[in-house]
Motif scaffolding. Structure first.
Motif, PDB file in Angstrom:
ATOM      1  N   ASP A   1      -3.995  -2.968   9.160  1.00 38.38           N
ATOM      2  CA  ASP A   1      -5.002  -2.649   8.445  1.00 38.38           C
ATOM      3  C   ASP A   1      -6.297  -2.390   9.292  1.00 38.38           C
ATOM      4  O   ASP A   1      -6.744  -3.314  10.002  1.00 38.38           O
ATOM      5  CB  ASP A   1      -5.403  -3.793   7.335  1.00 38.38           C
TER       6      ASP A   1
ATOM      7  N   VAL B   1      -1.237   1.048   8.121  1.00 32.77           N
ATOM      8  CA  VAL B   1      -1.137   1.166   6.370  1.00 32.77           C
ATOM      9  C   VAL B   1      -2.373   1.432   5.864  1.00 32.77           C
ATOM     10  O   VAL B   1      -2.283   2.302   4.794  1.00 32.77           O
ATOM     11  CB  VAL B   1      -0.724  -0.329   5.917  1.00 32.77           C
ATOM     12  N   LYS B   2      -3.569   1.127   6.265  1.00 35.76           N
ATOM     13  CA  LYS B   2      -5.039   1.365   5.573  1.00 35.76           C
ATOM     14  C   LYS B   2      -5.787   1.626   6.919  1.00 35.76           C
ATOM     15  O   LYS B   2      -5.707   1.084   7.756  1.00 35.76           O
ATOM     16  CB  LYS B   2      -5.475   0.356   5.028  1.00 35.76           C
TER      17      LYS B   2
ATOM     18  N   GLN C   1      -9.801   1.976   7.330  1.00 31.26           N
ATOM     19  CA  GLN C   1     -11.383   2.227   6.641  1.00 31.26           C
ATOM     20  C   GLN C   1     -12.203   2.462   7.710  1.00 31.26           C
ATOM     21  O   GLN C   1     -12.447   1.904   8.473  1.00 31.26           O
ATOM     22  CB  GLN C   1     -11.739   0.782   6.072  1.00 31.26           C
TER      23      GLN C   1
ATOM     24  N   SER D   1       0.124  -9.120   1.359  1.00 36.03           N
ATOM     25  CA  SER D   1      -1.258  -8.427   1.485  1.00 36.03           C
ATOM     26  C   SER D   1      -1.698  -8.765   2.711  1.00 36.03           C
ATOM     27  O   SER D   1      -1.245  -9.772   3.461  1.00 36.03           O
ATOM     28  CB  SER D   1      -1.927  -9.028   0.014  1.00 36.03           C
TER      29      SER D   1
ATOM     30  N   SER E   1      -2.095 -11.825  -2.779  1.00 36.88           N
ATOM     31  CA  SER E   1      -0.835 -10.905  -3.001  1.00 36.88           C
ATOM     32  C   SER E   1      -0.128 -11.609  -4.396  1.00 36.88           C
ATOM     33  O   SER E   1       0.709 -11.080  -5.133  1.00 36.88           O
ATOM     34  CB  SER E   1       0.160 -10.962  -2.064  1.00 36.88           C
TER      35      SER E   1
ATOM     36  N   GLU F   1       0.895  -1.091   0.027  1.00 42.32           N
ATOM     37  CA  GLU F   1      -0.075  -0.064   0.121  1.00 42.32           C
ATOM     38  C   GLU F   1       0.847   1.185   0.013  1.00 42.32           C
ATOM     39  O   GLU F   1       0.660   2.275   0.744  1.00 42.32           O
ATOM     40  CB  GLU F   1      -0.810   0.011   1.012  1.00 42.32           C
TER      41      GLU F   1
END
Length: 420
Positions: A326, A351-352, A354, A265, A214, A16
């Motif tokens: 995440d 990293v992410k 949401q 991933s 991935s 990412e």
């Protein structure tokens, strides 16, 4: 003979947008130390050295440094094949130099290894003593027996057809991919002998293997899937690349994916990464050992159903320290942009993030706008409400201005038509 099986390094890959250079360098250090400590005789790298056909310069430098260290001045054999992420010509570019150090680099299925025949057949250097397209026989210092290796780089449909065109009839060329692979392995296995360690290495998708997000698919509708039965039973070990989870797919012969050295991933969150050590003697059952790696940062998924306070509590507790995270953040209302930025700054490991807007069922039902309520709103107000419901944050003023301009264009065009 002690063999180390690794694959899917994907040098140059990011997570990412986060660079993994430091982790990949640490993996190379760990792998080279392991090869020395465990007195490895032969290293098999089964494809996907790089993550793209045009890797960054540092990734190429790291690969060549790894080859030099693994070869141990030519005293250890190293065989590398290209995977579906690699450009074959890039993998084999240094072959004329590498073979002098007991390193074999193969990019395309049709390629044959260079054979060292320069009048310097030193017993202290690994060397290829025989070979042809996609196979070789290697002598290794201090080992009484040789290794015969079927080394098949990623065989795309076009590359496989090119390889088989001079070997098999037109009828066989029309058969399914798996049947052609099986026929090719059967033909190449004629080089196996009772007095050698007989190995297969390739970059394929084998039926029954567990995938992750991935991996770049190399099969379309199952057309490129190979069954375990396609591999020659005379092989002592089958070293595969492509799937990133370490897994065994057969015992006769022993078929293994070593998996990738790092998790690439968040579908691989919680997976342990490893390489495989094999002890093989001609005519005897091989012994295998999974050696788990420590150099890569783990991946973790957080689902914070109690909002930001829960995230702050987990961070204070040191949960999943050192992991890439995440984060799925559940919120009862729209979060202020400044508060969201504060959340991002709480940890560099996110990293992410949401955001999920969650409301009690009754409240959600009550919040559904009535038709008569919506009828009294202007288009810009409707847009703001729609955007905020879908994204969880109000739209920026420039976005609302752009929406207004788009709404106005048809009205202006209609007025021009009426006035001529």
């Amino acid at each position: 003979m002690r063999i180390l099986h690794t694959a899917d390094w994907h040098l140059g890959r990011t997570l990412e947008g986060r660079e993994r250079r430091q982790e990949q360098t640490a993996f190379v250090d760990e792998l080279c130390a392991l090869a020395d400590e465990r007195a490895v005789d032969l290293v098999l790298l089964a494809g996907d050295v790089y993550d793209s056909v045009n890797p960054p310069a540092w990734a190429e430098e790291l690969f060549y440094e790894a080859l030099e260290r693994l070869s141990n001045g030519g005293r250890r054999g190293v065989i590398v094949i290209a995977g579906n992420h690699d450009q074959p010509e890039r993998i084999r570019a240094a072959a004329p130099l590498a073979h002098k150090q007991g390193i074999v680099l193969l990019g395309l299925p049709k390629e044959a290894p260079l054979i060292r025949d320069d009048g310097q057949r030193r017993a202290d250097r690994a060397r290829v003593v025989a070979g042809g397209p996609s196979w070789l026989e290697m002598a290794i210092p201090g080992v009484d027996h040789h290794a015969v290796v079927i080394a098949l780089p990623y065989p795309s449909e076009a590359r496989l057809k090119e390889l088989l065109s001079e070997r098999f009839s037109a009828e066989l060329l029309q058969q399914a991919f798996a049947e052609r692979i099986a026929a090719l392995f059967a033909e190449l296995a004629k080089a196996f002998r009772p007095d050698t360690v007989n190995l297969v290495m390739s970059h394929l998708f084998v039926a029954g293997g567990a995938e992750s997000d991935s991996e770049r698919p190399i099969q379309i509708g199952g057309t490129s899937v190979v069954p375990p039965s396609a591999f020659p039973r005379a092989a002592d070990y089958v070293a595969l690349g492509h799937l990133h989870r370490p897994q065994k797919l057969g015992d006769q012969p022993l078929i293994r994916y070593s998996g990738s050295p790092l998790a690439y991933s968040f579908s691989e969150a919680g997976q342990s990464k490893a390489v495989v050590l094999i002890d093989a003697v001609p005519g005897q059952a091989v012994r295998e050992e999974l050696v788990y790696l420590k150099s890569g940062r783990p991946l973790a998924r957080w689902k914070a159903t109690e909002g930001i306070a829960q995230v702050e509590r987990w961070l204070a507790e040191g949960r999943d320290a050192g992991s890439w995270i995440d984060l799925e953040l559940h919120l009862a209302d729209v979060i202020d942009p400044a508060e969201f930025q504060r959340l991002r700054k709480l940890s560099d490991d996110f990293v992410k993030i949401q955001r999920v807007l969650v409301k009690p069922k009754q409240e959600a039902a009550d919040a559904e706008p009535r038709r008569e309520e919506l009828a009294g709103l202007k288009p810009e107000q409707l847009f703001r409400r729609f955007y905020e419901r879908k994204r969880g944050v109000p739209p920026e003023p420039r976005l609302v201005e752009l929406f207004s301009r788009l709404m106005a264009e048809p009205q202006l065009a209609a007025q021009e038509d009426e006035t001529g």
